[in-house]
Design a protein around this motif. Structure first.
Motif, PDB file in Angstrom:
ATOM      1  N   PRO A 121      39.399  70.788  37.355  1.00  0.00           N
ATOM      2  CA  PRO A 121      39.925  71.975  36.667  1.00  0.00           C
ATOM      3  C   PRO A 121      41.376  72.274  37.018  1.00  0.00           C
ATOM      4  O   PRO A 121      42.162  72.669  36.155  1.00  0.00           O
ATOM      5  CB  PRO A 121      38.983  73.084  37.129  1.00  0.00           C
ATOM      6  CG  PRO A 121      37.700  72.389  37.421  1.00  0.00           C
ATOM      7  CD  PRO A 121      38.105  71.060  38.008  1.00  0.00           C
ATOM      8  N   LYS A 122      41.730  72.073  38.257  1.00  0.00           N
ATOM      9  CA  LYS A 122      43.115  72.331  38.670  1.00  0.00           C
ATOM     10  C   LYS A 122      44.071  71.355  37.991  1.00  0.00           C
ATOM     11  O   LYS A 122      45.171  71.749  37.565  1.00  0.00           O
ATOM     12  CB  LYS A 122      43.229  72.222  40.196  1.00  0.00           C
ATOM     13  CG  LYS A 122      44.584  72.642  40.750  1.00  0.00           C
ATOM     14  CD  LYS A 122      44.576  72.629  42.261  1.00  0.00           C
ATOM     15  CE  LYS A 122      45.921  73.102  42.820  1.00  0.00           C
ATOM     16  NZ  LYS A 122      45.901  73.130  44.313  1.00  0.00           N
ATOM     17  N   GLU A 123      43.683  70.101  37.892  1.00  0.00           N
ATOM     18  CA  GLU A 123      44.525  69.106  37.219  1.00  0.00           C
ATOM     19  C   GLU A 123      44.629  69.399  35.724  1.00  0.00           C
ATOM     20  O   GLU A 123      45.701  69.254  35.122  1.00  0.00           O
ATOM     21  CB  GLU A 123      43.960  67.702  37.447  1.00  0.00           C
ATOM     22  CG  GLU A 123      44.102  67.218  38.878  1.00  0.00           C
ATOM     23  CD  GLU A 123      43.366  65.914  39.130  1.00  0.00           C
ATOM     24  OE1 GLU A 123      43.770  65.166  40.050  1.00  0.00           O
ATOM     25  OE2 GLU A 123      42.369  65.635  38.415  1.00  0.00           O
ATOM     26  N   LEU A 124      43.513  69.817  35.129  1.00  0.00           N
ATOM     27  CA  LEU A 124      43.533  70.165  33.713  1.00  0.00           C
ATOM     28  C   LEU A 124      44.479  71.336  33.457  1.00  0.00           C
ATOM     29  O   LEU A 124      45.236  71.340  32.474  1.00  0.00           O
ATOM     30  CB  LEU A 124      42.129  70.529  33.237  1.00  0.00           C
ATOM     31  CG  LEU A 124      42.017  71.019  31.790  1.00  0.00           C
ATOM     32  CD1 LEU A 124      42.501  69.956  30.808  1.00  0.00           C
ATOM     33  CD2 LEU A 124      40.581  71.432  31.469  1.00  0.00           C
ATOM     34  N   ALA A 125      44.449  72.321  34.333  1.00  0.00           N
ATOM     35  CA  ALA A 125      45.341  73.467  34.185  1.00  0.00           C
ATOM     36  C   ALA A 125      46.800  73.022  34.187  1.00  0.00           C
ATOM     37  O   ALA A 125      47.604  73.478  33.378  1.00  0.00           O
ATOM     38  CB  ALA A 125      45.084  74.477  35.308  1.00  0.00           C
ATOM     39  N   ALA A 126      47.133  72.121  35.083  1.00  0.00           N
ATOM     40  CA  ALA A 126      48.514  71.623  35.156  1.00  0.00           C
ATOM     41  C   ALA A 126      48.896  70.865  33.891  1.00  0.00           C
ATOM     42  O   ALA A 126      50.010  71.009  33.379  1.00  0.00           O
ATOM     43  CB  ALA A 126      48.675  70.725  36.386  1.00  0.00           C
ATOM     44  N   LEU A 127      47.985  70.055  33.374  1.00  0.00           N
ATOM     45  CA  LEU A 127      48.263  69.284  32.162  1.00  0.00           C
ATOM     46  C   LEU A 127      48.461  70.197  30.953  1.00  0.00           C
ATOM     47  O   LEU A 127      49.400  70.020  30.169  1.00  0.00           O
ATOM     48  CB  LEU A 127      47.123  68.295  31.890  1.00  0.00           C
ATOM     49  CG  LEU A 127      46.969  67.135  32.869  1.00  0.00           C
ATOM     50  CD1 LEU A 127      45.702  66.351  32.574  1.00  0.00           C
ATOM     51  CD2 LEU A 127      48.178  66.210  32.822  1.00  0.00           C
TER      52      LEU A 127
ATOM     53  N   ARG B 173      51.933  59.404  29.285  1.00  0.00           N
ATOM     54  CA  ARG B 173      52.586  58.976  30.528  1.00  0.00           C
ATOM     55  C   ARG B 173      53.675  59.964  30.934  1.00  0.00           C
ATOM     56  O   ARG B 173      53.839  60.283  32.116  1.00  0.00           O
ATOM     57  CB  ARG B 173      53.167  57.571  30.358  1.00  0.00           C
ATOM     58  CG  ARG B 173      52.129  56.479  30.208  1.00  0.00           C
ATOM     59  CD  ARG B 173      52.745  55.101  30.431  1.00  0.00           C
ATOM     60  NE  ARG B 173      53.813  54.830  29.472  1.00  0.00           N
ATOM     61  CZ  ARG B 173      53.627  54.258  28.289  1.00  0.00           C
ATOM     62  NH1 ARG B 173      52.394  53.932  27.905  1.00  0.00           N
ATOM     63  NH2 ARG B 173      54.642  54.023  27.484  1.00  0.00           N
ATOM     64  N   ARG B 174      54.411  60.462  29.953  1.00  0.00           N
ATOM     65  CA  ARG B 174      55.460  61.435  30.248  1.00  0.00           C
ATOM     66  C   ARG B 174      54.849  62.731  30.772  1.00  0.00           C
ATOM     67  O   ARG B 174      55.343  63.330  31.734  1.00  0.00           O
ATOM     68  CB  ARG B 174      56.283  61.715  28.996  1.00  0.00           C
ATOM     69  CG  ARG B 174      57.464  62.671  29.226  1.00  0.00           C
ATOM     70  CD  ARG B 174      58.149  62.999  27.916  1.00  0.00           C
ATOM     71  NE  ARG B 174      58.614  61.795  27.242  1.00  0.00           N
ATOM     72  CZ  ARG B 174      59.073  61.785  25.995  1.00  0.00           C
ATOM     73  NH1 ARG B 174      59.106  62.919  25.298  1.00  0.00           N
ATOM     74  NH2 ARG B 174      59.500  60.664  25.452  1.00  0.00           N
ATOM     75  N   LEU B 175      53.763  63.163  30.132  1.00  0.00           N
ATOM     76  CA  LEU B 175      53.075  64.374  30.587  1.00  0.00           C
ATOM     77  C   LEU B 175      52.576  64.209  32.011  1.00  0.00           C
ATOM     78  O   LEU B 175      52.701  65.121  32.836  1.00  0.00           O
ATOM     79  CB  LEU B 175      51.902  64.678  29.656  1.00  0.00           C
ATOM     80  CG  LEU B 175      50.927  65.780  30.095  1.00  0.00           C
ATOM     81  CD1 LEU B 175      51.645  67.120  30.193  1.00  0.00           C
ATOM     82  CD2 LEU B 175      49.745  65.872  29.138  1.00  0.00           C
ATOM     83  N   SER B 176      52.000  63.061  32.299  1.00  0.00           N
ATOM     84  CA  SER B 176      51.485  62.791  33.641  1.00  0.00           C
ATOM     85  C   SER B 176      52.582  62.925  34.680  1.00  0.00           C
ATOM     86  O   SER B 176      52.384  63.525  35.745  1.00  0.00           O
ATOM     87  CB  SER B 176      50.885  61.380  33.678  1.00  0.00           C
ATOM     88  OG  SER B 176      50.523  61.019  34.989  1.00  0.00           O
ATOM     89  N   THR B 177      53.748  62.392  34.368  1.00  0.00           N
ATOM     90  CA  THR B 177      54.881  62.467  35.296  1.00  0.00           C
ATOM     91  C   THR B 177      55.372  63.895  35.467  1.00  0.00           C
ATOM     92  O   THR B 177      55.594  64.360  36.591  1.00  0.00           O
ATOM     93  CB  THR B 177      56.031  61.576  34.790  1.00  0.00           C
ATOM     94  OG1 THR B 177      55.585  60.225  34.689  1.00  0.00           O
ATOM     95  CG2 THR B 177      57.229  61.639  35.731  1.00  0.00           C
ATOM     96  N   GLU B 178      55.539  64.600  34.357  1.00  0.00           N
ATOM     97  CA  GLU B 178      56.070  65.959  34.417  1.00  0.00           C
ATOM     98  C   GLU B 178      55.109  66.923  35.105  1.00  0.00           C
ATOM     99  O   GLU B 178      55.537  67.846  35.807  1.00  0.00           O
ATOM    100  CB  GLU B 178      56.377  66.451  33.003  1.00  0.00           C
ATOM    101  CG  GLU B 178      57.536  65.701  32.343  1.00  0.00           C
ATOM    102  CD  GLU B 178      57.780  66.159  30.916  1.00  0.00           C
ATOM    103  OE1 GLU B 178      56.959  66.961  30.395  1.00  0.00           O
ATOM    104  OE2 GLU B 178      58.772  65.711  30.312  1.00  0.00           O
ATOM    105  N   ALA B 179      53.798  66.709  34.905  1.00  0.00           N
ATOM    106  CA  ALA B 179      52.807  67.592  35.522  1.00  0.00           C
ATOM    107  C   ALA B 179      52.497  67.183  36.959  1.00  0.00           C
ATOM    108  O   ALA B 179      51.881  67.957  37.702  1.00  0.00           O
ATOM    109  CB  ALA B 179      51.523  67.593  34.698  1.00  0.00           C
ATOM    110  N   GLY B 180      52.913  65.977  37.338  1.00  0.00           N
ATOM    111  CA  GLY B 180      52.621  65.500  38.688  1.00  0.00           C
ATOM    112  C   GLY B 180      51.162  65.148  38.889  1.00  0.00           C
ATOM    113  O   GLY B 180      50.642  65.209  40.008  1.00  0.00           O
TER     114      GLY B 180
END
Length: 211
Positions: free
Chosen positions: A38-44, A132-139
């Motif tokens: 859930p925490k990772e989803l929130a960041a995404l 991939r860009r989202l993954s990088t920006e969200a960490g």
């Protein structure tokens, strides 16, 4: 999985009248399911642009495979009936299915929905590049179909019905039981489906604390 060494040693030391019976099958460890928290989803969701958001939401809150979400049209989302129709032509299993629209999906997706056209008008390559860009920006390291895996696990924790989840996910009950049972707790599932957007501040509201 059977290797040459297994076959040769077993057969040479046994009765050759039935060499197949002598072969020992080697058990192969099944791979672990990778799912977002859930925490990772929130960041995404807080980082994603509006172009990528619809396919992310369909994975997170409806369990669609990435390829299925990319092929979905807006008119396949029936808001009044509160379900999504995944046509056979767009499903991995080539079988039509319906998926319920949960409160979280409605609250996130309805404000940016359209009446017609594809949810993702671009190419598969462009979608992968944005992920991939989202993954990088969200960490957040990207996990292939990790949103779908989290949805299946959370949905199963909520309703405790492998057959129903299998129908909604386009999978078999045996696969659901083997790979997704007891991966998350009821509380974790509530946190997953409890994520809500704050339309005034543009930030995410969690119905239960994210820790």
């Amino acid at each position: 999985e059977i290797t040459y060494g297994d076959w040769s040693s077993d057969v040479c030391s046994s009765d050759l009248t039935n060499p197949i019976a002598a072969i020992r099958a080697r058990k192969v460890a099944r791979s672990e399911i990778e799912a977002f928290t859930p925490k990772e989803l929130a960041a995404l969701l807080n980082t994603a642009g509006v172009d990528l958001l619809p396919t992310l939401l369909l994975g997170a809150f409806a369990g669609l495979r990435v390829a299925e979400a990319q092929r979905l049209r807006w008119d396949q989302i029936h808001w009044e009936e509160r379900h999504i129709v995944v046509e056979a032509s767009g499903a991995k299993t080539a079988r039509r299915r319906t998926v319920p629209i949960c409160d979280a999906l409605r609250d996130w997706l309805l404000p940016i929905s359209k009446k017609s056209g594809p949810l993702w008008p671009g190419s598969v390559w462009d979608h992968s590049k944005l992920q991939r860009r989202l993954s990088t920006e969200a960490g957040i390291p990207w996990k292939d179909n990790g949103l779908r895996h989290a949805w299946i696990s959370s949905r199963l924790a909520q309703i405790q019905n492998e057959n129903q989840v299998a129908l909604e996910a386009g999978n078999s009950p045996a696969m659901i039981h083997r790979h997704y049972k007891a991966l998350v707790t009821q509380r974790e599932a509530d946190r997953w489906f409890g994520l809500r957007p704050d339309n005034q501040q543009g930030r995410l509201i969690a119905m239960t604390p994210l820790r």
